[in-house]
Enzyme design. Sequence first.
Site, PDB file in Angstrom:
ATOM      1  CB  SER B 132      -0.917   0.024   1.221  1.00  0.00           C
ATOM      2  OG  SER B 132      -1.998  -0.854   1.036  1.00  0.00           O
ATOM      3  CB  ILE B 157      -2.476  -6.225 -11.478  1.00  0.00           C
ATOM      4  CG1 ILE B 157      -1.129  -5.655 -11.041  1.00  0.00           C
ATOM      5  CG2 ILE B 157      -3.179  -5.299 -12.466  1.00  0.00           C
ATOM      6  CD1 ILE B 157      -1.202  -4.431 -10.131  1.00  0.00           C
ATOM      7  CG  ASP B 240      -9.174  11.592  -1.981  1.00  0.00           C
ATOM      8  OD1 ASP B 240      -8.743  10.820  -1.104  1.00  0.00           O
ATOM      9  OD2 ASP B 240      -8.751  12.747  -2.145  1.00  0.00           O
ATOM     10  NE  ARG B 243      -7.941   4.736  -0.140  1.00  0.00           N
ATOM     11  CZ  ARG B 243      -6.816   5.419  -0.079  1.00  0.00           C
ATOM     12  NH1 ARG B 243      -6.849   6.731   0.177  1.00  0.00           N
ATOM     13  NH2 ARG B 243      -5.666   4.834  -0.265  1.00  0.00           N
ATOM     14  CD  GLN B 336     -20.604 -17.846  15.515  1.00  0.00           C
ATOM     15  OE1 GLN B 336     -19.701 -17.713  14.688  1.00  0.00           O
ATOM     16  NE2 GLN B 336     -20.636 -18.845  16.381  1.00  0.00           N
ATOM     17  N   GLY B 339     -25.022 -20.799  12.015  1.00  0.00           N
ATOM     18  CA  GLY B 339     -24.438 -21.974  12.669  1.00  0.00           C
ATOM     19  C   GLY B 339     -23.676 -22.796  11.637  1.00  0.00           C
ATOM     20  N   GLY B 340     -23.785 -24.102  11.755  1.00  0.00           N
ATOM     21  CA  GLY B 340     -23.044 -25.007  10.871  1.00  0.00           C
ATOM     22  C   GLY B 340     -23.297 -24.732   9.405  1.00  0.00           C
ATOM     23  CD  GLU B 363      -9.780   0.612  -5.044  1.00  0.00           C
ATOM     24  OE1 GLU B 363     -10.070   1.816  -5.018  1.00  0.00           O
ATOM     25  OE2 GLU B 363     -10.444  -0.262  -5.604  1.00  0.00           O
ATOM     26  CB  THR B 365      -4.307  -2.184   4.623  1.00  0.00           C
ATOM     27  OG1 THR B 365      -3.414  -1.164   5.093  1.00  0.00           O
ATOM     28  CG2 THR B 365      -3.574  -3.117   3.673  1.00  0.00           C
TER      29      THR B 365
END
Lengths: 268, 382, 316
Positions: B132, B157, B240, B243, B336, B339-340, B363, B365
Amino acid sequence: MNIIVCIKRVADTSEAEIVIQRGGQGLEEEDFAWGINEWDNFAVEAAVQLKEQHGGVVTAMTLGGEDDEEVLRRALAMGCDEAVHLCDEAFAGADAWGIAKALAAAVRGRSYDLLLCGAVSGDAGGGQVGGFLAGLLDLPLVALATCLEVGSGNGGTGGVARVRHEVESGLERVVEVDLPAVVTVQTGINEPRYVSIRGIRKVAGAEVQVLDGAALGLQAAELGSAGARVRLEELFLPPRGEGAEVLEGSDEEIVQRLVEMLHQRGGL
Amino acid sequence: MHFELDKGQKDIQRAARDFAKGEFDKELALQLEKDHAYPEKIWKKACAEGFIGLHFPDEYGGSDYGILENALVVEEFCRRDSGIGAALLTAHFACEIILHHGSPEQKSNYLPRVTGGECLSAGAFTEPMHGSDITSMSTTAVRDGDDWLINGVKTFITNAGHCGFYVVLVQTDVDAKHRGESMFVVDADLPGIEVASVGEKMGLKMIPTGEVSLKNVRVPGSALLGIENQGFYQVLQFFDESRIEVAAQAVGTAQGAFDRALEYIKGREQFGIKIAKFQAIQHKLAEMATQLELARLITYKAAWLADHKKPDTKLSAMAKYYAGKVASEVASESIQMFGGYGYITEFEVERFYRDARITEIYEGTREIQKNIIAGQVLGKLP
Amino acid sequence: MRTIMAIVEVVDETALELAHAARSLGEVHLTAAVFGAEDAGCAELARYFDRVVNFPLSPGAVFDAEHAAAALTPWLAAEQPFLILLSHTNNGLDLAPLLAARLDLPMLADCLELGLRDEQLTAVRTLYAGKVHARVVADAKGGALATLRPGAFDGDEAIDRGGRIETAAVPPGPPARRRLLETVAAEAGSVDITQAEILVAVGRGIEEQENLEIVQSLAAALDAEVACTRPIVDKNWLPKSRQVGTSGQSVSPKVYLAIGVSGSFQHLGGVKGKPFLVAINQDAAAPIFAVADVGVVGDLFDLVPLLEEKIRARKG
């Protein structure tokens, strides 16, 4: 070829849980996705395709509250030229008859060759508005069109349309109908286009004509729930009746059981 | 002040939703993901309907809309499918730099090809040794008569090997660090360009990502993009904007995972009751819904500011940082709730999670975003 | 005694359903108006109706809503029945609302139940493709019209009513504004699903054309034919000849396996003869489960291949 296409915004309940409000007069609507009635979308596409072939003006029309303007904007973005919004608080609670009367009042005096409607709506689903319009305006009707072609016709001065439509037993009939006429459109008649960004851009500044009951020359007693001939008493969830024996368990168990049943009761 | 999209913006939102509903299919997405295949057909259709580059001017195949409208489309696409959505939003990656800094010839040569669905674009900024940090580049461009010769390696890339051209950030003045960086538009089929794999990715599996090496790639002087030695600033300006798009991707991805979890908990029963009735689930849901709302608000505000000629570096960084964090958290919590089943590909939320994680990485971190935000808040320290 | 007019398109089960619904409203005088019926047809109707009025058709002509509306409007206006009943069929959709508007009568469409309360006609009808039912009421003081969903009412019992048979005089009207050019069958397919003993029917739940494969494969394992709902034909995924429903084929298999089929009445209207009906659908609220013998709520993409596997294993 001037066309008026009547459309409606309805709730799509296919992915929603149906919860009836206390009192049974309405449904909880939070989960509903709203949009143009599926049949009407085919009708708009049919109208726009006819215009693209023959020229003319397509006017989209709806009756409903302020939020319902979105289906008119959508129709414009698909290629309709004008939009008319029948909007009046007094229209609330209108039945199919009331909707048809208001639409008929708005249609009278306009020049058109074809009046298109979706064959039915996804909500009430009575399939009446098109036929009522034909009766009120004294026009010939073809219901459940699966193919629609027009010859000449320029603003209500004659011409004919060839319409293929569904009758019984999986049969279809091809009829020739004098214009102006009312045609109700069945799904599958075409492949409705997407609303494109360019389409939306083109109609960004388009004006939607808004007409209330007074502008249509309708009396208060004819409007909305006051003028409804069919009144809702109560909504309820369909009785499950005997219903299906629903198999439970793991997929494996269910399928095993199903194979047994197909063997025993289905005679496989 | 009012917090409502205007009618046209709502039209766009609905159109994107309809398109995604009609074209993005779960089974197809699972297959494309498995095959590491780009959603070619959907991309072409999206171009035909004007969704790709709607914020470009009419003359380049766009529709003159703003960054907010683009963000709405990105959000709806990613909400329906995080993978296909990401593939479509990166179809025009780096084109904004051509739009803002390109010559008239560059604009009319490259932009309509991207909006028209002829090719994808790519931005080649990151290098193996820099990540970055783009304050100095190892890739160089050296004058050779009227031409330039480019040498170096770019990595991670997006669209590498599958695009029509690269926007490449290079060092043109090796002694001037970031003040000596420039940009070039480099056609992807030029001799000397080779693409290698970067290895299997966690998510974004429909999008090709590769390492691009440039060996004595000869480009004409007209390939210089913007002003010589201003490349660094051009990239910052681009970020700018871009992002905000990543933030919208994050919001859509989070919403998509949330939608699926919500539907699941309303239907799923445990111990004889719907799990949506458990307070532990309800509180989690409340947190997720609140996070989502905040992420969306800051994203729309950043977009609105950019569209009103008040681009705000700090807010763009905040939007990307926060929305990315929300995407990862909401997608993770959605798993979560399942669940499974949440751990099983079929149920999609694990894919949304994997696709969400990139929004905290590419773009810039989240650590870089925090640096930017802190720098803007603190100002120049004595 | 109240008079009720049933408009009969063809002499079949739906005519008996109209009769039964009318009789359920109390003591009524019941007339059938029928178009171009032969003597045998009129005689058959006379066993259920107190009066049969046959509207002649010119040679070769068939029932046509535009023609029927023109002939019926002045006749009904003169007769002033308490109630007019039609079947909610495709022809019914073509005729009933037009008639109601011309006669200026309230109309109850697609009724599942019909009742009378003082001078009010009550009905139960469906909303949102059967997900919700509504009890509605119309003031019938000045007459009313209702269309009945085919199959929703029992057929009337055969008591020979000895109905009077007459032929209506249709005064020549203005030339028809709608003219029949031809009747066409659904395009012929290579298969005839109407003869199949086992049908595997697929609906919207299949999501993508490519996914039809799992259904076709299951059908092969069962030695069954593949049938489908209207949306599948609308999308051109399967030919019209495989469509079951009021706008498609009527079928009467022994086993009907409905996969991803919501169960609209238009579809179920084509399923005759009470087959063993199995439904697999993700949506537990799908109306299909109300009529199926056996239901499985679950993911068809998992269940269908598994079912095929088990069936093949059983066959050895």
